[in-house]
Enzyme design. Structure first.
Site, short mmCIF file in Angstrom:
data_model
loop_
_atom_site.label_atom_id
_atom_site.label_comp_id
_atom_site.label_asym_id
_atom_site.label_seq_id
_atom_site.Cartn_x
_atom_site.Cartn_y
_atom_site.Cartn_z
N ARG A 155 45.61 39.56 38.35
CA ARG A 155 46.57 38.49 38.58
C ARG A 155 47.01 37.96 37.23
NH1 ARG A 155 49.33 38.32 42.88
NH2 ARG A 155 49.52 36.05 42.94
N ARG A 165 29.49 19.13 48.54
CA ARG A 165 28.44 18.11 48.39
C ARG A 165 28.60 17.00 49.40
NH1 ARG A 165 30.15 17.74 42.76
NH2 ARG A 165 29.07 19.36 41.59
N GLU A 198 51.84 25.87 36.86
CA GLU A 198 51.23 27.19 36.81
C GLU A 198 51.67 28.01 38.01
OE1 GLU A 198 47.06 26.86 35.89
OE2 GLU A 198 46.61 28.75 36.87
N ARG A 255 49.23 24.80 40.48
CA ARG A 255 48.71 23.52 39.98
C ARG A 255 49.56 23.04 38.82
NH1 ARG A 255 42.75 26.03 38.31
NH2 ARG A 255 43.58 27.88 37.32
N TYR A 292 35.09 38.41 36.95
CA TYR A 292 35.60 37.03 36.95
C TYR A 292 34.58 36.13 36.25
CZ TYR A 292 37.99 32.98 39.20
OH TYR A 292 38.67 31.82 39.48
N ARG A 339 32.47 29.64 44.22
CA ARG A 339 32.53 29.00 42.91
C ARG A 339 32.58 27.48 43.06
NH1 ARG A 339 34.62 31.72 38.49
NH2 ARG A 339 35.92 29.97 37.89
N ASP A 383 33.25 33.17 33.80
CA ASP A 383 33.61 31.90 33.16
C ASP A 383 33.33 32.01 31.67
OD1 ASP A 383 34.46 30.56 35.44
OD2 ASP A 383 32.44 29.88 35.94
N1 UDP Z 1 40.46 27.06 45.56
C1 UDP Z 1 41.12 26.54 46.65
N2 UDP Z 1 41.72 25.33 46.55
C2 UDP Z 1 41.70 24.61 45.41
C3 UDP Z 1 41.02 25.14 44.29
C4 UDP Z 1 40.41 26.37 44.40
O1 UDP Z 1 41.18 27.18 47.69
O2 UDP Z 1 42.29 23.52 45.39
C5 UDP Z 1 39.85 28.40 45.71
C6 UDP Z 1 40.83 29.51 45.33
O3 UDP Z 1 40.57 30.62 46.16
C7 UDP Z 1 40.44 29.80 43.91
C8 UDP Z 1 38.93 29.64 43.97
O4 UDP Z 1 38.74 28.54 44.87
O5 UDP Z 1 40.82 31.07 43.50
C9 UDP Z 1 38.25 29.38 42.65
O6 UDP Z 1 38.83 28.23 42.06
P1 UDP Z 1 38.59 27.85 40.54
O7 UDP Z 1 39.13 26.50 40.33
O8 UDP Z 1 37.17 28.12 40.22
O9 UDP Z 1 39.53 28.93 39.84
P2 UDP Z 1 40.08 29.06 38.34
O10 UDP Z 1 40.07 27.71 37.72
O11 UDP Z 1 39.19 30.08 37.69
O12 UDP Z 1 41.45 29.60 38.55
#
Ligand code: UDP
Length: 370
Positions: free
Chosen positions: A247, A174, A304, A278, A352, A170, A354
């Site tokens: 989850r 870059r 969170e 976060r 999952y 996801r 978006d």
């Molecule tokens: N992820 C990570 N570190 C970060 C942010 C995301 O390892 O700082 C990984 C983690 O496994 C997460 C996945 O990337 O579940 C997808 O992150 P995303 O931000 O897309 O998740 P969402 O916002 O849907 O919770």
């Protein structure tokens, strides 16, 4: 019958399907177990700040059809998601870009960054079989250890080696100084909040809140020809084959009497020791301004915490590992035999999705079935 359609769940899938049905002249009843519409995109104003009550939602899409569609119901601001990762006090820019590589290794050019990653990814030979291998293969071990491992284990409550590779795909990688978290042509936050957007989608449609489908099932089923069900698919079948894993997320939200707590909408705590995943500082989704453009004097933050779903919790994320995938496939067979019922959305399809993908799937399903 009184209604053509009963829609269970007033989240994005339910609201979009309801809108499409109403626009085609159908008589629709939408119900939701919770006392508000908009499902997990629900926002509520606190001190002039739109608080994302069920976690950060940043709208982004590559689909022109979806972008045009949501713009019927809201004006979007120009917010671009650029989270910051905090690893034991070291701050890194996300997603993985030249900013991240420079901070991690002191490299300056894209070639130097590539060389670092190349050297570290050699430990993975063959097709990555899980999230850990996929992550190391994309960005190397250093980034995996500092920015992915701890966060992912907190977020999913599982070892990175036991999670599917697609989850980490996801995130963009870059070799440029572009720290937009999404590869999307269109991005923003609806001005005035998601609740306002969803309420405009539901305009003219009957909605009953605080109405639990399972508590009034026979009566509600008797009201409409067909049902669109957007809740958890295993709950629909009374968990006959067992529970699917989800989850859940818990938020600790605080109003602070200061104008700026962390200087960014999202800061991820990527070490294993910090118990939250976060912190969201909601005002930055709207640039810290009220609707008249004045600076807001206070701030609202949400810590969170991720946990395994237990009965009574809100489900947020399906756990798309092999075991749950197989169980979902069995539920899906049962769902396909329910001719009067459509199952849709993140919970109804155990996917999952978006926000934009949910909207697109509801639009397509409406095209096919209405
Ligand atoms: N992820 C990570 N570190 C970060 C942010 C995301 O390892 O700082 C990984 C983690 O496994 C997460 C996945 O990337 O579940 C997808 O992150 P995303 O931000 O897309 O998740 P969402 O916002 O849907 O919770």
């Amino acid at each position: 019958m009184k209604y053509d359609l009963l829609i269970v769940g007033a989240g994005l899938y339910g609201a979009v399907y309801a809108r499409q049905a109403a626009d085609r002249g159908k008589k629709v009843l939408v119900i939701d177990r919770r006392p508000h519409i908009a499902g997990n995109v629900y926002t509520k104003a606190i001190e002039g700040i739109q608080v994302h009550q069920y976690g950060a939602h940043i709208f982004h899409t590559n689909e022109k059809r979806v972008w045009d569609y949501v713009n019927r119901f809201a004006v979007f601001n120009r917010f671009t998601n650029s989270p910051v990762a905090n690893y034991k006090g070291e701050l890194y820019s996300l997603p993985f870009s030249m900013y991240t590589f420079n901070r991690m290794w002191g490299v300056v050019t894209p070639d130097e960054a590539r060389a670092r990653i190349e050297a570290q990814r050699r430990e993975i030979t063959g097709e990555p079989r899980n999230l850990e291998e996929q992550a190391i293969s994309l960005v190397g071990r250093d980034i995996f250890e500092k920015l992915i491992k701890g966060y992912t284990e907190k977020q999913w409550g599982r070892d990175c080696a036991d999670l599917p590779a697609f989850i980490i795909k996801r995130l963009p990688v870059r070799f440029t100084f572009d720290n937009n978290y999404f590869n999307a042509l269109y991005q923003g936050i609806p001005i005035g909040g998601y609740t306002k957007m969803v309420s405009r989608m539901l305009e003219g449609i009957e909605v009953r809140l605080s109405t639990d489908y399972f508590e009034n099932r026979a009566e509600l089923d008797g009201l409409a020809e067909r049902v669109v069900y957007t809740g958890p698919i295993d709950a629909y079948f009374s968990y006959a084959l067992g529970h699917l894993a989800y989850r859940s997320v818990r938020f600790e939200t605080e109003l602070l009497d200061i104008p700026n707590f962390q200087g960014n909408a999202a800061v991820n705590y990527t070490d294993r020791e910090t118990s939250w995943t976060r912190i969201i500082e909601h005002k930055w989704f709207e640039f810290g301004k009220d609707e008249e453009g004045n600076d807001l004097p206070k701030t609202v933050i949400s810590r969170e915490f991720s946990s395994e779903w237990q009965p009574g919790d809100e489900p947020y994320y399906p756990v798309n590992d092999g075991q749950n995938g197989a169980l979902y496939a069995e539920y899906k067979k049962m769902a396909d035999r329910e001719k009067r019922v459509l199952f849709g959305g993140r919970l109804g399809e155990y996917k999952y999705y978006d926000m934009d993908q949910v909207i697109l799937s509801a639009l397509k399903r409406a095209d096919e079935t209405l």
